[in-house]
Design a protein around this motif. Structure first.
Motif, PDB file in Angstrom:
ATOM      1  N   MET A   1     -10.992  -1.714   6.784  1.00  0.00           N
ATOM      2  CA  MET A   1     -11.389  -2.008   4.731  1.00  0.00           C
ATOM      3  C   MET A   1     -10.997  -0.383   4.010  1.00  0.00           C
ATOM      4  N   THR A   2     -10.378   0.829   4.729  1.00  0.00           N
ATOM      5  CA  THR A   2      -9.701   1.676   3.835  1.00  0.00           C
ATOM      6  C   THR A   2      -8.897   1.688   3.042  1.00  0.00           C
ATOM      7  N   SER A   3      -8.520   2.630   1.763  1.00  0.00           N
ATOM      8  CA  SER A   3      -8.099   2.298   0.771  1.00  0.00           C
ATOM      9  C   SER A   3      -7.399   3.796   0.508  1.00  0.00           C
ATOM     10  N   GLY A   4      -7.324   5.245   1.514  1.00  0.00           N
ATOM     11  CA  GLY A   4      -7.259   6.107   0.992  1.00  0.00           C
ATOM     12  C   GLY A   4      -6.338   6.310  -0.125  1.00  0.00           C
ATOM     13  N   SER A   5      -6.227   7.191  -0.799  1.00  0.00           N
ATOM     14  CA  SER A   5      -4.649   7.751  -1.598  1.00  0.00           C
ATOM     15  C   SER A   5      -3.623   9.028  -1.222  1.00  0.00           C
ATOM     16  N   GLY A   6      -2.965   8.984  -1.813  1.00  0.00           N
ATOM     17  CA  GLY A   6      -1.880  10.244  -0.894  1.00  0.00           C
ATOM     18  C   GLY A   6      -1.888  10.234   0.207  1.00  0.00           C
ATOM     19  N   GLY A   7      -1.841  11.269   1.056  1.00  0.00           N
ATOM     20  CA  GLY A   7      -1.819  11.569   1.920  1.00  0.00           C
ATOM     21  C   GLY A   7      -0.345  12.326   2.441  1.00  0.00           C
ATOM     22  N   THR A   8      -0.233  12.099   4.124  1.00  0.00           N
ATOM     23  CA  THR A   8       1.162  11.469   4.965  1.00  0.00           C
ATOM     24  C   THR A   8       1.997  11.027   4.909  1.00  0.00           C
ATOM     25  N   GLU A   9       1.068   9.663   5.278  1.00  0.00           N
ATOM     26  CA  GLU A   9       1.481   8.477   5.800  1.00  0.00           C
ATOM     27  C   GLU A   9       1.477   7.370   4.921  1.00  0.00           C
ATOM     28  N   THR A  10       2.300   5.870   5.013  1.00  0.00           N
ATOM     29  CA  THR A  10       1.779   5.536   3.960  1.00  0.00           C
ATOM     30  C   THR A  10       1.834   3.826   4.564  1.00  0.00           C
ATOM     31  N   SER A  11       1.153   3.453   4.827  1.00  0.00           N
ATOM     32  CA  SER A  11       0.694   1.514   5.432  1.00  0.00           C
ATOM     33  C   SER A  11       1.586   0.714   4.396  1.00  0.00           C
ATOM     34  N   GLY A  12       2.270  -0.093   5.198  1.00  0.00           N
ATOM     35  CA  GLY A  12       3.122  -1.182   4.969  1.00  0.00           C
ATOM     36  C   GLY A  12       4.996  -0.177   4.498  1.00  0.00           C
ATOM     37  N   SER A  13       4.767   0.470   5.232  1.00  0.00           N
ATOM     38  CA  SER A  13       6.451   1.375   5.468  1.00  0.00           C
ATOM     39  C   SER A  13       7.323   1.035   6.192  1.00  0.00           C
ATOM     40  N   GLY A  14       6.872  -0.188   7.120  1.00  0.00           N
ATOM     41  CA  GLY A  14       7.489  -0.502   8.409  1.00  0.00           C
ATOM     42  C   GLY A  14       8.213  -1.953   7.407  1.00  0.00           C
ATOM     43  N   ASP A  15       8.442  -2.970   8.967  1.00  0.00           N
ATOM     44  CA  ASP A  15       9.349  -3.868   8.283  1.00  0.00           C
ATOM     45  C   ASP A  15       7.742  -4.770   8.561  1.00  0.00           C
ATOM     46  N   ILE A  16       7.682  -5.511   7.294  1.00  0.00           N
ATOM     47  CA  ILE A  16       6.334  -5.408   6.968  1.00  0.00           C
ATOM     48  C   ILE A  16       6.462  -7.282   7.495  1.00  0.00           C
ATOM     49  N   VAL A  17       7.306  -8.747   8.184  1.00  0.00           N
ATOM     50  CA  VAL A  17       7.534  -9.279   9.017  1.00  0.00           C
ATOM     51  C   VAL A  17       6.824  -9.399   9.892  1.00  0.00           C
ATOM     52  N   ARG A  18       7.582  -8.145  10.730  1.00  0.00           N
ATOM     53  CA  ARG A  18       7.551  -7.725  11.811  1.00  0.00           C
ATOM     54  C   ARG A  18       6.039  -6.956  12.960  1.00  0.00           C
ATOM     55  N   THR A  19       5.396  -7.039  11.923  1.00  0.00           N
ATOM     56  CA  THR A  19       4.256  -6.112  11.909  1.00  0.00           C
ATOM     57  C   THR A  19       3.180  -7.143  11.751  1.00  0.00           C
ATOM     58  N   LEU A  20       3.421  -8.256  10.476  1.00  0.00           N
ATOM     59  CA  LEU A  20       2.671  -9.186  10.670  1.00  0.00           C
ATOM     60  C   LEU A  20       3.165 -10.342  11.347  1.00  0.00           C
ATOM     61  N   HIS A  21       3.624 -10.172  12.639  1.00  0.00           N
ATOM     62  CA  HIS A  21       4.129 -11.074  14.017  1.00  0.00           C
ATOM     63  C   HIS A  21       2.825 -10.347  15.471  1.00  0.00           C
TER      64      HIS A  21
END
Length: 254
Positions: A1-21
């Protein structure tokens, strides 16, 4: 349950549907062919291990292939790329434990446990502070964790958006504390000076400044005011909980 801001990477930056699968194991399965020598779990575990020991920037498909002793192209059979892999890593490290006893039997102890567990999570995996999770991909670990926390704090009697905001509030506080701790460690590593040595070096000049009478309030502070023994994290967390307790009492919750 983290929600860090800024940084060098971003969550959800890939293919979201494939990631969820991949997260929920709902994608198509291979029906033929030899049993693969790799598993998605092994790949994700290796990526987390590299990030923990070498930093998030060290994680790449090429580096993973070396770690796992396989060809780089073999990895793409399991995970499309770095963006999807990052979301799998985030879900893996946030996996909640089965033991809920630490959460106590009331909302306040649950939130205190959440704060302490979250701080420990960032300390184990400092690279989390480099990830912007303003758009989290919700896998099993994230939802399991939220389910556990929300069920414990429901008796607060707040609205659903307010309950979610409480969790965000605790997480934001922990992120700030964890980042301060990490920066202190990083400064010591880069300069070679311990925290005590750094402040001791400023002592003689600051003593003269304080003796000049320009800063009477600061000069009157006790020697313990900036000492290392005060638990700033606990003090701040308890004050947040005190404020929430006042709100709950005002609303008539428990």
């Amino acid at each position: 349950m983290t929600s860090g801001s800024g940084g060098t990477e971003t969550s959800g930056s890939g293919d979201i549907v494939r990631t969820l699968h991949l997260l929920w194991d709902t994608g198509p399965r291979r029906s033929r062919g030899p049993k693969p020598g790799l598993t998605l779990d092994r790949i994700v575990e290796a990526a987390v291990r590299i990030a923990d020991t070498e930093g998030l920037e060290a994680v790449s498909m090429r580096r993973l292939s070396t770690e796992l002793g396989t060809g780089t192209m073999s990895l793409y059979r399991y995970v499309p790329g770095k963006g999807e892999l990052l979301d799998l890593m985030l879900d893996r490290v946030q996996r909640p434990g089965d033991d809920t006893s630490a959460f106590g039997d009331d909302w306040r102890s649950a939130l205190e446990a959440l704060g302490r567990e979250s701080l420990a999570l960032y300390q184990r995996h400092p690279w989390l502070l480099q990830v912007n999770q303003s758009r989290p991909v919700l896998g099993p670990s994230a939802i399991d964790g939220m389910e556990k926390v929300i069920s414990q704090i429901k008796p607060m009697g707040l609205s659903d958006p307010e309950l979610v905001s409480v969790v965000i509030m605790i997480d934001a506080y922990v992120i700030g504390a964890a980042r301060s701790q990490l920066y202190t460690q990083e400064a010591e590593r880069r300069t070679g000076l311990t925290d005590a040595e750094f402040w001791a070096a400023q002592g003689p000049v600051l003593e003269k400044v304080m003796a000049g009478g320009r800063y009477p309030v600061m000069a009157a502070l006790s020697a313990e005011a900036f000492g290392p023994d005060f638990d700033h994290f606990t003090f701040g967390l308890e004050r947040i909980l005190d404020g929430l307790e006042a709100l709950v009492e005002h609303r008539g919750g428990r």
